[in-house]
Motif scaffolding. Structure first.
Motif, PDB file in Angstrom:
ATOM      1  N   ASN A 141       0.804  -1.128   0.032  1.00 11.97           N
ATOM      2  CA  ASN A 141      -0.004  -0.064  -0.047  1.00 11.97           C
ATOM      3  C   ASN A 141       0.979   1.111  -0.002  1.00 11.97           C
ATOM      4  O   ASN A 141       2.354   1.048   0.023  1.00 11.97           O
ATOM      5  CB  ASN A 141      -0.819  -0.076   1.151  1.00 11.97           C
ATOM      6  N   ARG A 142       0.276   2.367  -0.171  1.00 11.52           N
ATOM      7  CA  ARG A 142       1.119   3.794  -0.021  1.00 11.52           C
ATOM      8  C   ARG A 142       2.035   3.906   0.952  1.00 11.52           C
ATOM      9  O   ARG A 142       3.288   4.338   0.792  1.00 11.52           O
ATOM     10  CB  ARG A 142       0.115   4.974  -0.494  1.00 11.52           C
ATOM     11  N   LEU A 143       1.726   3.651   2.104  1.00  6.06           N
ATOM     12  CA  LEU A 143       2.506   3.627   3.162  1.00  6.06           C
ATOM     13  C   LEU A 143       3.571   2.845   3.425  1.00  6.06           C
ATOM     14  O   LEU A 143       4.648   3.144   3.651  1.00  6.06           O
ATOM     15  CB  LEU A 143       1.520   3.507   4.717  1.00  6.06           C
ATOM     16  N   GLU A 144       3.484   1.516   3.028  1.00  5.79           N
ATOM     17  CA  GLU A 144       4.606   0.489   2.956  1.00  5.79           C
ATOM     18  C   GLU A 144       5.590   0.859   1.773  1.00  5.79           C
ATOM     19  O   GLU A 144       6.634   0.866   2.014  1.00  5.79           O
ATOM     20  CB  GLU A 144       3.949  -0.795   2.694  1.00  5.79           C
ATOM     21  N   CYS A 145       5.020   1.344   0.615  1.00  5.80           N
ATOM     22  CA  CYS A 145       5.584   1.646  -0.568  1.00  5.80           C
ATOM     23  C   CYS A 145       6.858   2.720  -0.142  1.00  5.80           C
ATOM     24  O   CYS A 145       8.024   2.606  -0.573  1.00  5.80           O
ATOM     25  CB  CYS A 145       4.711   2.200  -1.576  1.00  5.80           C
ATOM     26  N   VAL A 146       6.382   3.874   0.375  1.00  6.54           N
ATOM     27  CA  VAL A 146       7.331   4.993   0.942  1.00  6.54           C
ATOM     28  C   VAL A 146       8.448   4.266   1.815  1.00  6.54           C
ATOM     29  O   VAL A 146       9.472   4.735   1.565  1.00  6.54           O
ATOM     30  CB  VAL A 146       6.530   6.319   1.184  1.00  6.54           C
ATOM     31  N   HIS A 147       7.943   3.919   2.671  1.00  5.62           N
ATOM     32  CA  HIS A 147       8.762   3.093   3.876  1.00  5.62           C
ATOM     33  C   HIS A 147       9.821   2.317   3.083  1.00  5.62           C
ATOM     34  O   HIS A 147      11.214   2.318   3.081  1.00  5.62           O
ATOM     35  CB  HIS A 147       8.253   2.506   5.048  1.00  5.62           C
ATOM     36  N   GLU A 148       9.355   1.330   2.443  1.00 11.69           N
ATOM     37  CA  GLU A 148      10.154   0.310   1.659  1.00 11.69           C
ATOM     38  C   GLU A 148      11.274   0.927   0.688  1.00 11.69           C
ATOM     39  O   GLU A 148      12.378   0.554   0.479  1.00 11.69           O
ATOM     40  CB  GLU A 148       9.562  -0.688   1.072  1.00 11.69           C
ATOM     41  N   THR A 149      10.721   2.117   0.058  1.00 11.02           N
ATOM     42  CA  THR A 149      11.553   2.656  -0.847  1.00 11.02           C
ATOM     43  C   THR A 149      12.680   3.485  -0.205  1.00 11.02           C
ATOM     44  O   THR A 149      13.903   3.217  -0.694  1.00 11.02           O
ATOM     45  CB  THR A 149      10.968   3.696  -1.637  1.00 11.02           C
ATOM     46  N   LEU A 150      12.428   4.077   0.737  1.00 10.82           N
ATOM     47  CA  LEU A 150      13.639   4.864   1.559  1.00 10.82           C
ATOM     48  C   LEU A 150      14.516   3.871   2.082  1.00 10.82           C
ATOM     49  O   LEU A 150      15.563   3.639   2.095  1.00 10.82           O
ATOM     50  CB  LEU A 150      13.155   5.619   2.699  1.00 10.82           C
ATOM     51  N   ALA A 226      18.314   5.769  -5.982  1.00 11.60           N
ATOM     52  CA  ALA A 226      18.308   7.140  -5.626  1.00 11.60           C
ATOM     53  C   ALA A 226      17.083   7.725  -6.413  1.00 11.60           C
ATOM     54  O   ALA A 226      16.277   8.422  -5.930  1.00 11.60           O
ATOM     55  CB  ALA A 226      19.571   7.962  -5.804  1.00 11.60           C
ATOM     56  N   GLU A 227      17.051   7.564  -7.850  1.00  9.16           N
ATOM     57  CA  GLU A 227      16.191   7.784  -8.662  1.00  9.16           C
ATOM     58  C   GLU A 227      14.654   7.246  -8.300  1.00  9.16           C
ATOM     59  O   GLU A 227      13.959   8.308  -8.518  1.00  9.16           O
ATOM     60  CB  GLU A 227      16.597   7.387 -10.186  1.00  9.16           C
ATOM     61  N   MET A 228      14.853   6.255  -7.786  1.00 10.06           N
ATOM     62  CA  MET A 228      13.379   5.667  -7.363  1.00 10.06           C
ATOM     63  C   MET A 228      13.077   6.527  -6.330  1.00 10.06           C
ATOM     64  O   MET A 228      11.736   6.599  -6.102  1.00 10.06           O
ATOM     65  CB  MET A 228      13.658   4.263  -7.107  1.00 10.06           C
ATOM     66  N   LEU A 229      13.847   6.626  -5.355  1.00  5.92           N
ATOM     67  CA  LEU A 229      13.455   7.471  -4.142  1.00  5.92           C
ATOM     68  C   LEU A 229      12.615   8.805  -4.338  1.00  5.92           C
ATOM     69  O   LEU A 229      11.960   9.376  -4.117  1.00  5.92           O
ATOM     70  CB  LEU A 229      14.562   7.538  -3.112  1.00  5.92           C
ATOM     71  N   ARG A 230      13.429   9.599  -5.524  1.00  2.14           N
ATOM     72  CA  ARG A 230      13.063  10.758  -6.039  1.00  2.14           C
ATOM     73  C   ARG A 230      11.704  10.686  -6.569  1.00  2.14           C
ATOM     74  O   ARG A 230      10.763  11.431  -6.340  1.00  2.14           O
ATOM     75  CB  ARG A 230      13.914  11.353  -7.027  1.00  2.14           C
ATOM     76  N   ILE A 260       3.911   4.594  -9.043  1.00  2.00           N
ATOM     77  CA  ILE A 260       4.689   3.372  -8.501  1.00  2.00           C
ATOM     78  C   ILE A 260       4.170   2.639  -7.378  1.00  2.00           C
ATOM     79  O   ILE A 260       3.902   3.326  -6.379  1.00  2.00           O
ATOM     80  CB  ILE A 260       6.206   4.011  -8.312  1.00  2.00           C
ATOM     81  N   ASN A 261       4.172   1.348  -7.558  1.00  2.00           N
ATOM     82  CA  ASN A 261       3.708   0.384  -6.377  1.00  2.00           C
ATOM     83  C   ASN A 261       4.654  -0.258  -5.444  1.00  2.00           C
ATOM     84  O   ASN A 261       4.395  -0.590  -4.588  1.00  2.00           O
ATOM     85  CB  ASN A 261       2.471  -0.453  -6.939  1.00  2.00           C
ATOM     86  N   SER A 262       5.879  -0.514  -6.150  1.00  2.00           N
ATOM     87  CA  SER A 262       7.052  -1.168  -5.558  1.00  2.00           C
ATOM     88  C   SER A 262       8.389  -0.491  -5.882  1.00  2.00           C
ATOM     89  O   SER A 262       8.526  -0.189  -7.219  1.00  2.00           O
ATOM     90  CB  SER A 262       6.899  -2.509  -5.761  1.00  2.00           C
ATOM     91  N   PRO A 263       9.200  -0.257  -4.937  1.00  2.00           N
ATOM     92  CA  PRO A 263      10.604   0.205  -5.451  1.00  2.00           C
ATOM     93  C   PRO A 263      11.362  -1.004  -6.260  1.00  2.00           C
ATOM     94  O   PRO A 263      12.346  -0.583  -6.736  1.00  2.00           O
ATOM     95  CB  PRO A 263      11.223   0.526  -4.113  1.00  2.00           C
ATOM     96  N   TYR A 264      10.915  -2.088  -6.228  1.00  2.00           N
ATOM     97  CA  TYR A 264      11.560  -3.226  -6.610  1.00  2.00           C
ATOM     98  C   TYR A 264      11.063  -3.516  -8.101  1.00  2.00           C
ATOM     99  O   TYR A 264      11.587  -4.484  -8.906  1.00  2.00           O
ATOM    100  CB  TYR A 264      11.518  -4.335  -6.056  1.00  2.00           C
ATOM    101  N   ASP A 265       9.994  -2.744  -8.892  1.00  2.00           N
ATOM    102  CA  ASP A 265       9.375  -2.880 -10.005  1.00  2.00           C
ATOM    103  C   ASP A 265       8.844  -1.495 -10.384  1.00  2.00           C
ATOM    104  O   ASP A 265       7.603  -1.351 -10.035  1.00  2.00           O
ATOM    105  CB  ASP A 265       8.674  -4.177 -10.310  1.00  2.00           C
ATOM    106  N   ALA A 266       9.601  -0.733 -10.998  1.00  2.00           N
ATOM    107  CA  ALA A 266       9.112   0.749 -11.199  1.00  2.00           C
ATOM    108  C   ALA A 266       7.764   0.624 -12.319  1.00  2.00           C
ATOM    109  O   ALA A 266       6.976   1.452 -12.304  1.00  2.00           O
ATOM    110  CB  ALA A 266      10.106   1.522 -11.735  1.00  2.00           C
ATOM    111  N   ASN A 267       7.708  -0.572 -13.191  1.00  2.00           N
ATOM    112  CA  ASN A 267       6.800  -0.522 -14.122  1.00  2.00           C
ATOM    113  C   ASN A 267       5.295  -1.209 -13.607  1.00  2.00           C
ATOM    114  O   ASN A 267       4.667  -1.174 -14.472  1.00  2.00           O
ATOM    115  CB  ASN A 267       7.330  -1.145 -15.524  1.00  2.00           C
ATOM    116  N   ALA A 268       5.548  -1.806 -12.641  1.00  2.00           N
ATOM    117  CA  ALA A 268       4.348  -2.659 -12.166  1.00  2.00           C
ATOM    118  C   ALA A 268       3.131  -1.638 -11.790  1.00  2.00           C
ATOM    119  O   ALA A 268       3.579  -0.711 -11.077  1.00  2.00           O
ATOM    120  CB  ALA A 268       4.774  -3.637 -11.050  1.00  2.00           C
ATOM    121  N   ARG A 269       2.101  -1.785 -12.254  1.00  2.00           N
ATOM    122  CA  ARG A 269       1.016  -0.654 -11.938  1.00  2.00           C
ATOM    123  C   ARG A 269      -0.182  -1.526 -11.273  1.00  2.00           C
ATOM    124  O   ARG A 269      -0.487  -2.942 -11.787  1.00  2.00           O
ATOM    125  CB  ARG A 269       0.595  -0.073 -13.284  1.00  2.00           C
TER     126      ARG A 269
END
Length: 320
Positions: A141-150, A226-230, A260-269
């Motif tokens: 979910n959105r909360l998990e995504c921002v935490h996992e990305t950082l 780093a680009e994914m975090l941005r 973006i739904n996951s930092p590990y797959d930028a194209n997954a929607r």
């Protein structure tokens, strides 16, 4: 021995007898270097890849089938004593196909041999439908995504530039981003959740500011993590009067086609088709549907999950 083991016949024995080996090594020659240690026969690896998919086997399970199943050995043209190959060879072969943009080699070979045996005909009837393809990453979910990305960005920086990262680390980061975020571990109350995600936003912008500093090596700024975090920070937060703010629905959250739904797959929607929802992609399959012939897949096209089926019809017709 294969015929004695299957006196009433077997699908794989019939496949070898009627169609032959299907693939040949020359078709895959461009994917392999001309020097180095000998590779397992590419035509066999291609055939094993299809059998593996058809039977839902893991790489290890497929390698075991090559070693132990008589019908597989018959189809692959191997002796009963052949030891097969290590399971890692299969993933290496798939990587070569993807890196060489040669995935269609498998389908092209099948279509060629089907046409040669009059299983396909010009002007035959075909139909196309699409189904879901799940991303190879946990749905967040959105909360998990921002935490996992950082957290992911910090882990990458700790590996590639620990000396640079250490002065940027804030005292609470080790405890806050040591473990992955799971929804059942997040604060329960809305107030605490808001404070939790606000802290992530501030921590993310703190790290991005450090990456953007003049003294930071240029290559660090261009790390994929780093680009994914941005990108995630721009999608999920905004700045108001110099303060980081969490985007709500009225604050222009990007649509599903860009989010973006996951930092590990930028194209997954996120995608939805009738009653099915998923995070990932959509595959459009075209197949023959003549009653007097077997159904054969003739075209495969993969798109982002939110792409409507009707938007792909024209490109598929053009390709066919």
């Amino acid at each position: 021995m294969a015929r004695q083991a299957f006196p009433r016949g077997n699908l794989l024995l019939s496949l070898r007898d009627k169609l032959g080996p299907v693939f040949d090594d020359d078709r895959f020659a461009s994917l392999f270097p001309s020097k180095g240690q000998p590779a397992a026969a590419p035509w066999r690896l291609a055939l094993v890849t299809l059998l593996q998919f058809a039977e839902g086997l893991s790489d290890r399970g497929a390698a075991d089938a090559v070693r132990g199943r008589i019908d597989w050995k018959y189809l692959l043209g191997l002796s009963l004593t052949d030891p097969g190959f290590d399971s890692s060879v299969l993933s290496e072969f798939r990587t070569r196909l993807v890196a060489g943009a040669a995935e269609t080699l498998l389908l092209d070979a099948v279509l060629e041999i089907a046409a040669a045996h009059h299983l396909l005909k010009a002007g035959g009837r075909q139909r196309t439908d699409a189904t879901h393809v799940l991303a190879a990453a946990r749905a967040l979910n959105r909360l998990e995504c921002v935490h996992e990305t950082l957290r992911h960005t910090l882990e990458v920086l700790a590996l590639v530039a620990p000396e640079w990262l250490l002065p940027q680390v804030l005292p609470h980061w080790a405890e806050a981003y040591e473990a992955r975020a799971f929804d059942d571990r997040l604060p329960r109350s809305a107030t605490k959740r808001a404070a939790w995600v606000q802290q992530i936003g501030e921590d993310g912008h703190h790290l991005l500011a450090a990456l953007a500093a003049a003294a930071t090596p240029e290559w660090l700024r261009h790390l994929p993590a780093a680009e994914m975090l941005r990108r995630v920070c721009v999608q999920q937060f905004y700045l108001a009067d110099g303060q980081v703010r969490w985007r709500s629905e009225r604050d222009e959250i990007p649509p599903a086609a860009r989010l973006i739904n996951s930092p590990y797959d930028a194209n997954a929607r996120y995608a939805c088709k009738r009653s099915t929802t998923w995070i990932g992609y959509k595959v459009h399959l075209s197949e023959t549907c003549d009653e007097e012939r077997p159904r054969i897949i003739t075209a495969v096209q993969t798109t982002a999950g939110p792409v409507a089926d009707s938007d792909v019809t024209a490109p598929i017709h053009t390709a066919l």
